[in-house]
Motif scaffolding. Structure first.
Motif, short mmCIF file in Angstrom:
data_model
loop_
_atom_site.label_atom_id
_atom_site.label_comp_id
_atom_site.label_asym_id
_atom_site.label_seq_id
_atom_site.Cartn_x
_atom_site.Cartn_y
_atom_site.Cartn_z
N ASP A 57 16.78 -25.37 -19.62
CA ASP A 57 16.30 -26.50 -20.42
C ASP A 57 14.81 -26.39 -20.76
OD1 ASP A 57 18.84 -27.61 -20.47
OD2 ASP A 57 18.43 -29.03 -18.84
N VAL A 58 14.01 -25.83 -19.84
CA VAL A 58 12.58 -25.69 -20.15
C VAL A 58 12.30 -24.42 -20.95
CG1 VAL A 58 11.81 -27.11 -18.22
CG2 VAL A 58 11.96 -24.61 -17.93
N TRP A 59 13.14 -23.41 -20.78
CA TRP A 59 12.98 -22.17 -21.54
C TRP A 59 13.37 -22.40 -23.00
CZ3 TRP A 59 16.19 -17.25 -19.94
CH2 TRP A 59 15.91 -16.19 -20.83
N ALA A 60 14.49 -23.06 -23.20
CA ALA A 60 15.00 -23.31 -24.55
C ALA A 60 15.32 -24.80 -24.69
CB ALA A 60 16.23 -22.46 -24.82
N PRO A 61 14.28 -25.61 -24.88
CA PRO A 61 14.48 -27.05 -24.95
C PRO A 61 15.11 -27.50 -26.27
CG PRO A 61 12.19 -26.52 -25.37
CD PRO A 61 12.88 -25.22 -25.02
N GLU A 62 15.60 -28.71 -26.27
CA GLU A 62 16.17 -29.29 -27.50
C GLU A 62 15.08 -29.53 -28.55
OE1 GLU A 62 19.34 -30.00 -28.31
OE2 GLU A 62 20.16 -29.32 -26.42
N ASP A 63 13.87 -29.83 -28.08
CA ASP A 63 12.77 -30.20 -28.98
C ASP A 63 11.88 -29.00 -29.33
OD1 ASP A 63 11.80 -30.01 -26.37
OD2 ASP A 63 10.32 -31.59 -26.66
N ILE A 64 12.45 -27.99 -29.96
CA ILE A 64 11.70 -26.80 -30.34
C ILE A 64 10.77 -27.15 -31.51
CG2 ILE A 64 11.91 -24.50 -31.38
CD1 ILE A 64 14.46 -24.11 -29.74
N ASP A 65 9.51 -26.74 -31.39
CA ASP A 65 8.50 -26.98 -32.42
C ASP A 65 8.65 -25.93 -33.52
OD1 ASP A 65 6.19 -27.11 -34.00
OD2 ASP A 65 4.87 -27.48 -32.28
N LEU A 66 9.27 -26.32 -34.62
CA LEU A 66 9.57 -25.38 -35.71
C LEU A 66 8.31 -24.80 -36.34
CD1 LEU A 66 12.54 -27.16 -37.52
CD2 LEU A 66 12.62 -25.45 -35.71
N ASP A 67 7.27 -25.60 -36.51
CA ASP A 67 6.02 -25.10 -37.10
C ASP A 67 5.39 -24.03 -36.21
OD1 ASP A 67 6.23 -26.71 -39.36
OD2 ASP A 67 5.05 -28.33 -38.45
N SER A 68 5.38 -24.28 -34.92
CA SER A 68 4.81 -23.31 -33.98
C SER A 68 5.60 -22.00 -34.00
CB SER A 68 4.81 -23.92 -32.56
OG SER A 68 4.41 -22.97 -31.62
N TRP A 69 6.92 -22.11 -34.01
CA TRP A 69 7.76 -20.92 -34.08
C TRP A 69 7.54 -20.15 -35.37
CZ3 TRP A 69 12.37 -18.69 -31.78
CH2 TRP A 69 12.50 -19.00 -30.42
N HIS A 70 7.48 -20.87 -36.48
CA HIS A 70 7.26 -20.20 -37.76
C HIS A 70 5.92 -19.45 -37.76
CE1 HIS A 70 7.02 -19.27 -41.97
NE2 HIS A 70 5.91 -19.97 -42.08
#
Length: 151
Positions: free
Chosen positions: A36-49
């Protein structure tokens, strides 16, 4: 299967693939709390992009579906390598790795491999440099710093 560069419109599919893969493939090596902390539901799309745009990021496609992705930075850090949970053990990770490892013509490449991915990288000629404890949102996860030299 085709391999192509990352495009900004891929971000939703990539983050879903990442989340689902971590929660299904890594379940035997990590607790639910760790997943859950490695791959949370609330992924920050801007940060990933931003992260993926600043690296060489390649996308594996089968019939217009993203089935895997990987990224490497100019210093040789193989940052991400994930294959869709339903497309494991079909050579997708190997093909992505082949392309990423040769992208910058470096003398070595390193990664921070999960317990689950450690055997994959060992089979590709990577050596364990050290076992690491990494903290995410107050929870400790184990991974391995690994390196592959090409000289």
């Amino acid at each position: 299967m085709t391999i192509r560069p990352y495009q900004s419109q891929d971000i939703q599919q990539i983050t879903k693939l990442f989340h689902d893969t971590v929660h299904h493939v890594n379940i035997y090596d990590y607790s639910q709390e760790q997943l859950d902390v490695w791959a949370p539901e609330d992924i920050d799309l801007d940060s990933w992009h931003h992260r993926l745009s600043s690296q060489c990021c390649l996308i594996a496609m089968i019939e217009n579906n993203i089935v895997g992705f990987g990224s490497i930075d100019p210093l040789g850090c193989l940052d991400m390598l994930y294959v869709h949970k339903d497309f494991q053990k079909q050579g997708i990770a190997s093909k992505l790795c082949d392309e990423l490892e040769s992208f910058y013509s470096l003398s070595s490449v390193y990664t921070h491999a999960s317990i689950t991915a450690k055997a994959f990288f060992l089979n590709r000629g990577y050596k364990v440099i050290k076992k690491q404890e990494v903290e995410r949102r107050g929870i400790t996860l184990i991974n391995y710093q690994m390196e592959k030299c090409f000289i």
